[in-house]
Design a protein around this motif. Sequence first.
Motif, PDB file in Angstrom:
ATOM      1  N   GLY A 294      21.967  53.700  25.365  1.00 46.15           N
ATOM      2  CA  GLY A 294      22.958  53.124  25.067  1.00 46.15           C
ATOM      3  C   GLY A 294      22.972  52.868  23.243  1.00 46.15           C
ATOM      4  O   GLY A 294      24.349  53.215  22.434  1.00 46.15           O
ATOM      5  N   SER A 295      22.108  53.009  22.405  1.00 45.66           N
ATOM      6  CA  SER A 295      22.142  51.944  21.360  1.00 45.66           C
ATOM      7  C   SER A 295      22.226  53.149  20.138  1.00 45.66           C
ATOM      8  O   SER A 295      22.949  53.365  18.985  1.00 45.66           O
ATOM      9  CB  SER A 295      20.707  51.632  20.842  1.00 45.66           C
ATOM     10  OG  SER A 295      19.569  52.745  21.415  1.00 45.66           O
ATOM     11  N   ARG A 296      22.636  54.355  20.974  1.00 48.10           N
ATOM     12  CA  ARG A 296      22.664  55.533  19.841  1.00 48.10           C
ATOM     13  C   ARG A 296      24.430  55.840  19.492  1.00 48.10           C
ATOM     14  O   ARG A 296      25.259  56.589  18.808  1.00 48.10           O
ATOM     15  CB  ARG A 296      22.613  56.866  20.527  1.00 48.10           C
ATOM     16  CG  ARG A 296      20.690  57.455  20.530  1.00 48.10           C
ATOM     17  CD  ARG A 296      21.043  59.000  21.368  1.00 48.10           C
ATOM     18  NE  ARG A 296      19.450  59.086  21.682  1.00 48.10           N
ATOM     19  CZ  ARG A 296      18.805  59.907  22.050  1.00 48.10           C
ATOM     20  NH1 ARG A 296      20.363  61.342  23.165  1.00 48.10           N
ATOM     21  NH2 ARG A 296      18.279  60.429  22.648  1.00 48.10           N
ATOM     22  N   ARG A 297      25.006  55.026  19.551  1.00 48.95           N
ATOM     23  CA  ARG A 297      26.758  54.891  20.212  1.00 48.95           C
ATOM     24  C   ARG A 297      27.071  53.749  19.601  1.00 48.95           C
ATOM     25  O   ARG A 297      26.318  52.749  19.705  1.00 48.95           O
ATOM     26  CB  ARG A 297      27.696  55.563  21.245  1.00 48.95           C
ATOM     27  CG  ARG A 297      26.993  57.085  21.708  1.00 48.95           C
ATOM     28  CD  ARG A 297      27.836  57.624  22.558  1.00 48.95           C
ATOM     29  NE  ARG A 297      27.507  58.675  23.223  1.00 48.95           N
ATOM     30  CZ  ARG A 297      26.391  59.299  23.971  1.00 48.95           C
ATOM     31  NH1 ARG A 297      25.382  58.524  24.709  1.00 48.95           N
ATOM     32  NH2 ARG A 297      26.642  60.642  23.901  1.00 48.95           N
ATOM     33  N   THR A 298      28.211  53.305  19.120  1.00 51.10           N
ATOM     34  CA  THR A 298      29.491  52.050  18.849  1.00 51.10           C
ATOM     35  C   THR A 298      30.103  52.185  19.917  1.00 51.10           C
ATOM     36  O   THR A 298      31.290  53.434  20.224  1.00 51.10           O
ATOM     37  CB  THR A 298      29.820  52.144  17.616  1.00 51.10           C
ATOM     38  OG1 THR A 298      28.901  52.054  16.570  1.00 51.10           O
ATOM     39  CG2 THR A 298      30.493  50.705  17.716  1.00 51.10           C
ATOM     40  N   TRP A 299      30.095  51.478  20.926  1.00 49.27           N
ATOM     41  CA  TRP A 299      30.646  51.595  22.175  1.00 49.27           C
ATOM     42  C   TRP A 299      32.238  50.507  22.167  1.00 49.27           C
ATOM     43  O   TRP A 299      31.768  49.332  21.308  1.00 49.27           O
ATOM     44  CB  TRP A 299      29.988  50.143  23.573  1.00 49.27           C
ATOM     45  CG  TRP A 299      28.723  51.253  23.415  1.00 49.27           C
ATOM     46  CD1 TRP A 299      27.734  51.094  23.742  1.00 49.27           C
ATOM     47  CD2 TRP A 299      29.012  51.976  24.521  1.00 49.27           C
ATOM     48  NE1 TRP A 299      27.209  51.996  23.958  1.00 49.27           N
ATOM     49  CE2 TRP A 299      27.680  53.224  25.016  1.00 49.27           C
ATOM     50  CE3 TRP A 299      30.009  53.318  25.137  1.00 49.27           C
ATOM     51  CZ2 TRP A 299      27.230  54.191  25.402  1.00 49.27           C
ATOM     52  CZ3 TRP A 299      29.542  54.479  25.833  1.00 49.27           C
ATOM     53  CH2 TRP A 299      28.468  55.032  26.045  1.00 49.27           C
ATOM     54  N   GLN A 300      33.489  51.330  22.143  1.00 55.36           N
ATOM     55  CA  GLN A 300      34.343  50.604  21.889  1.00 55.36           C
ATOM     56  C   GLN A 300      35.505  49.896  22.737  1.00 55.36           C
ATOM     57  O   GLN A 300      35.621  48.916  22.458  1.00 55.36           O
ATOM     58  CB  GLN A 300      35.094  51.430  20.638  1.00 55.36           C
ATOM     59  CG  GLN A 300      34.515  51.776  19.026  1.00 55.36           C
ATOM     60  CD  GLN A 300      35.178  53.031  18.923  1.00 55.36           C
ATOM     61  OE1 GLN A 300      34.832  54.246  19.393  1.00 55.36           O
ATOM     62  NE2 GLN A 300      36.275  52.865  17.968  1.00 55.36           N
ATOM     63  N   SER A 301      35.340  50.913  23.633  1.00 58.85           N
ATOM     64  CA  SER A 301      36.573  50.219  24.814  1.00 58.85           C
ATOM     65  C   SER A 301      35.789  51.295  26.114  1.00 58.85           C
ATOM     66  O   SER A 301      34.901  52.039  25.737  1.00 58.85           O
ATOM     67  CB  SER A 301      37.679  50.796  24.345  1.00 58.85           C
ATOM     68  OG  SER A 301      39.231  50.423  25.133  1.00 58.85           O
ATOM     69  N   ALA A 302      36.703  50.714  26.975  1.00 63.25           N
ATOM     70  CA  ALA A 302      36.691  51.476  28.669  1.00 63.25           C
ATOM     71  C   ALA A 302      37.970  51.746  29.819  1.00 63.25           C
ATOM     72  O   ALA A 302      38.686  50.294  29.165  1.00 63.25           O
ATOM     73  CB  ALA A 302      35.296  50.916  29.029  1.00 63.25           C
ATOM     74  N   CYS A 303      37.839  51.643  30.524  1.00 61.63           N
ATOM     75  CA  CYS A 303      38.831  51.467  32.097  1.00 61.63           C
ATOM     76  C   CYS A 303      38.890  52.357  32.635  1.00 61.63           C
ATOM     77  O   CYS A 303      37.862  52.804  32.583  1.00 61.63           O
ATOM     78  CB  CYS A 303      40.904  52.388  31.076  1.00 61.63           C
ATOM     79  SG  CYS A 303      40.344  53.775  30.938  1.00 61.63           S
ATOM     80  N   LEU A 304      38.975  52.089  33.454  1.00 64.25           N
ATOM     81  CA  LEU A 304      39.311  52.686  35.441  1.00 64.25           C
ATOM     82  C   LEU A 304      40.954  53.579  35.560  1.00 64.25           C
ATOM     83  O   LEU A 304      41.580  52.473  35.611  1.00 64.25           O
ATOM     84  CB  LEU A 304      39.645  51.239  36.073  1.00 64.25           C
ATOM     85  CG  LEU A 304      37.897  50.366  36.468  1.00 64.25           C
ATOM     86  CD1 LEU A 304      38.493  49.440  37.191  1.00 64.25           C
ATOM     87  CD2 LEU A 304      37.031  51.024  36.946  1.00 64.25           C
ATOM     88  N   LEU A 305      39.573  55.060  36.183  1.00 61.39           N
ATOM     89  CA  LEU A 305      40.162  55.532  36.470  1.00 61.39           C
ATOM     90  C   LEU A 305      40.661  55.272  38.332  1.00 61.39           C
ATOM     91  O   LEU A 305      40.612  54.435  38.271  1.00 61.39           O
ATOM     92  CB  LEU A 305      39.863  56.981  36.194  1.00 61.39           C
ATOM     93  CG  LEU A 305      39.553  57.287  34.971  1.00 61.39           C
ATOM     94  CD1 LEU A 305      38.317  58.735  35.049  1.00 61.39           C
ATOM     95  CD2 LEU A 305      40.532  57.910  34.167  1.00 61.39           C
TER      96      LEU A 305
END
Length: 333
Positions: A294-305
Amino acid sequence: WGPQGQQELWVSDMFGFAPEADMWWSETVGPEPLQGAAGVGANTWSKGVIAYGQNEPKWGPRHEGIHDFDSSGGHRRLSSQVPAVETRAVVPVPVQWPSLFEPDHVTCGPEETVAALTFFGMGAFVPVAGHAAGPSAAFSLEGLVELGMVRGLSWGASKLLVVTTSGKIASCPLVGSGAQKATCSQLPVPPLPSSFGAAPSTVIEVKTGAGWRAMAATGSRVALLELHFGEEGSHWREAGSVFLPEDAQVAAVDATHDRLLVTTADGAAHLWRLRSDGAAASEKASHVDMPTFGSRRTWQSACLLPNGKIMRLASTWQRSKGGASTLSSELLI
């Protein structure tokens, strides 16, 4: 009498199952029996302290046999305090974004369609099928500038619901996923309390049409709000809270009528079940989905399909053929 019939009063009923409560199981001084309810003899130490199937004068001769799991401490059981953590590799979903489009938020809609949105209201619909994505369709939300930048969104019935940095909530009707433009208007509800600032938030419409609910982050806590109607008008009031680890930094909040999903800066997706009254089934997350590397990316948002899978939005720096580094947005499932 208890929910399972007549039974003895254990000290844990008063002091809980905790290491510091072990001393109560055996005493060197005090009334007989020195071992409390677990000992031999009459249960004398509880007299006048608590009425548990006994005719204590202070409480009267009879008590209602009503037992509620949550209000009687069920939410504090140890099993609910240790969420199940699943660490897994997430897979990028190939997406052809519109030109110069860098989204900041995502929300999942019906038929496995994802809406990505920037802080300023530029968006794209992305149909998702398994680990593949169809062509994205650009759209824009007009009328948000007057209300503030986007700090959270959700997919309502034929509309996007947007929480702005001013706390005001906008409704943006959409004519299918092919709409290119929508004019947003402020909902006739009070802004979210200013105490939450511009923290990640979301709002949902109660399925029965009975009102609105909102979820707003404050530190490592997410407040569950409901719109209350009183004699002096409507206002938001806090109906409960859920908690993340103390060092967690909330990146985004997403919700449906029965699920709450909170994404933290390390990419972890914390999931709660919501009861029909809007309260969470537990204060701690029932499940935590942690992406590897996960440290390779900047996590911005998420949602449930709709199928229960988690769609994440992240950005990462990538080196082009010419050697220059560019910021690239990606969806991961």
